[in-house]
Design an enzyme around this catalytic site. Structure first.
Site: not given
Ligand code: GDP
Length: 423
Positions: A12, A14-17, A40-41, A126, A236
């Site tokens: 979590d 922020g890899k998805g972004k 990923h979000t 999970t 995991t």
């Molecule tokens: P992943 O599994 O590594 O992709 O992470 P997740 O998506 O589960 O969690 C990362 C969260 O942080 C998500 O809700 C994203 O939308 C959010 N996110 C990613 N980058 C940023 C950022 O720079 N700032 C903020 N406020 N949220 C972010």
């Protein structure tokens, strides 16, 4: 060019972004391990999405997405995820490795029953069937995708598999038995549904490497959840490391030149296991509610994430085992409300301060040693250049960079695709 995007911590990060951001220029995006157990979000011009099994390249119609051989393929789940994107008008190219293993119904059941049996000794699964799935894979009784098209062989294999499994279901868990023929019928059906997407994706990738294509390998979870190098047994069941990217996609390890490791500006973890810089109470609730794009709650389970201060010891270790060539720090904007910032720069155990990551038992006993920095106390979203960040925010990033020993080349200051500062 091959870039692998992986996590430095518990997942979590922020890899998805970041993957979505790079996917815009990628010819191919590959998932190489894990399954639908983490999400990923992604927030982009199409809206907000939680992807679990699909690679993050699905938003770029020119990108080929691959579910590699290392993935736990839950076909039913995949179909739902494809449908939910198609319903929102997103169409994409998706291929599935003929060597990916198929997640079977009993994997999920065993995951649920085993956590029930363990009670308060549970691992915090999970319940996506991942541990039983990888157990079968490495016991060599699992089903690879190509086997869905070898009907007689498949039927015989399932019969043998369920003979043993039904004994376990009946006598260990006291649960209903499974009819292998029902599983067989559904697998044949699923095989037909995915048939046009199935290919030797590893061969395709090796060819793409030769042709100089831009390839992104997308990791799930983070270094501290790796089966070998993580906080065993709170890990995991597949490798979350960049090194496994070569295996789980089927390419040469030396072709992976760019290892982009993601870390959050604070720490979060879902599930059990030691977490030295964890915080509790109101302080934790505030960070949890302000974190991510809408609070720190699991993308797969909705569980509240555990939160804490930035752990530089764990992150340095995470970067080392990943082999980071650069680091991206996400969610810096979330910390804008804090008066003081704390960075865990050591672990204290039995009167001694350790700078290295410890084993699970020692981590449980260790106390965080913090370095305190001043907060910047202003909104940093909307800033477009790293140099325009408040000095105190830059100091925070640069202090951490120094602690972890890898260049922080990107800082994310918001969940949207373009909220990124390159250094
Ligand atoms: P992943 O599994 O590594 O992709 O992470 P997740 O998506 O589960 O969690 C990362 C969260 O942080 C998500 O809700 C994203 O939308 C959010 N996110 C990613 N980058 C940023 C950022 O720079 N700032 C903020 N406020 N949220 C972010």
């Amino acid at each position: 060019m091959i870039r692998v995007i992986v996590g430095a911590n518990w997942g979590d990060e922020g890899k998805g972004k970041i993957t979505d951001m790079f996917a815009g220029e990628a010819d191919i995006v590959v998932r190489f391990q894990g399954g639908s157990n983490a999400g990923h979000t992604i927030i982009n011009e199409f809206g907000k999405f939680a992807l679990h099994l699909l690679p993050s390249g699905v938003f770029n119609p020119k990108t080929t997405n691959i579910i590699g051989n290392g993935v736990a393929l839950n076909i039913e789940y995949l179909m739902k995820e494809i449908k939910s994107l198609e319903e929102r008008g997103i169409s994409f190219k998706l291929l599935i490795s003929d060597r990916a293993q198929v997640l079977l119904p009993h994997h999920i059941l065993l995951d649920v029953y085993e956590e029930e049996r363990l009670g308060d000794k549970k691992f915090g699964s999970t319940k996506s069937g991942i541990a039983p799935f990888y157990s079968d894979k490495y016991s060599k009784i699992g089903i690879q995708v190509w086997e869905l098209y070898e009907k007689d062989m498949l039927k015989e294999k399932l019969q043998t598999m369920y003979e043993k499994l039904n004994v376990q279901l009946k006598y260990l868990y006291n649960k209903p038995q499974i009819d292998y023929l029902e599983v067989y019928e559904s697998l044949i059906k699923y095989g037909e549904i995915i048939k046009d997407r199935v290919c030797d994706s590893a061969a395709l990738l090796r060819k793409a490497v030769k042709e100089g294509k831009n390839i992104l390998l997308e990791g799930q979870l983070g270094a501290l959840r790796d089966t070998d190098h993580g906080i065993y047994p709170y890990v995991t069941s597949s490798s979350t490391l960049a090194g496994y990217g070569a295996v789980g996609a089927g390419i040469a390890p030396y072709d992976i030149k760019n290892i982009t490791v993601i870390t959050k500006a604070y720490s979060t973890a879902v599930g059990e296991g030691p977490f030295v810089s964890e915080i509790f109470g109101d302080e934790a609730n505030e960070l949890r509610n302000r974190g991510g794009d809408s609070g720190e709650f699991g993308a797969t389970t909705g569980r509240p994430r555990r939160v804490g201060y930035f752990d530089a010891v764990a992150t340095r270790y995470g970067c080392e085992v990943q082999g980071a060539t650069e680091v991206c720090m996400t969610c810096l904007d979330v910390l804008s409300y804090m008066d003081k910032l704390y960075i865990c720069t050591g672990y204290e155990l039995d009167g001694k301060v350790y700078k290295n990551f410890l084993n699970t038992a020692a981590l449980y006993k260790a106390k965080p040693v913090y370095t305190e920095l001043e907060g910047w106390k202003c909104d940093i979203r909307g800033i477009k250049n790293y140099d325009d960040l408040p000095e105190k925010a830059k100091k925070y990033v640069e202090f951490i960079e120094n602690e972890i020993g890898v260049r922080i080349s990107m800082v994310s200051n918001g969940p949207k695709r373009d909220e990124i500062l390159f250094r």
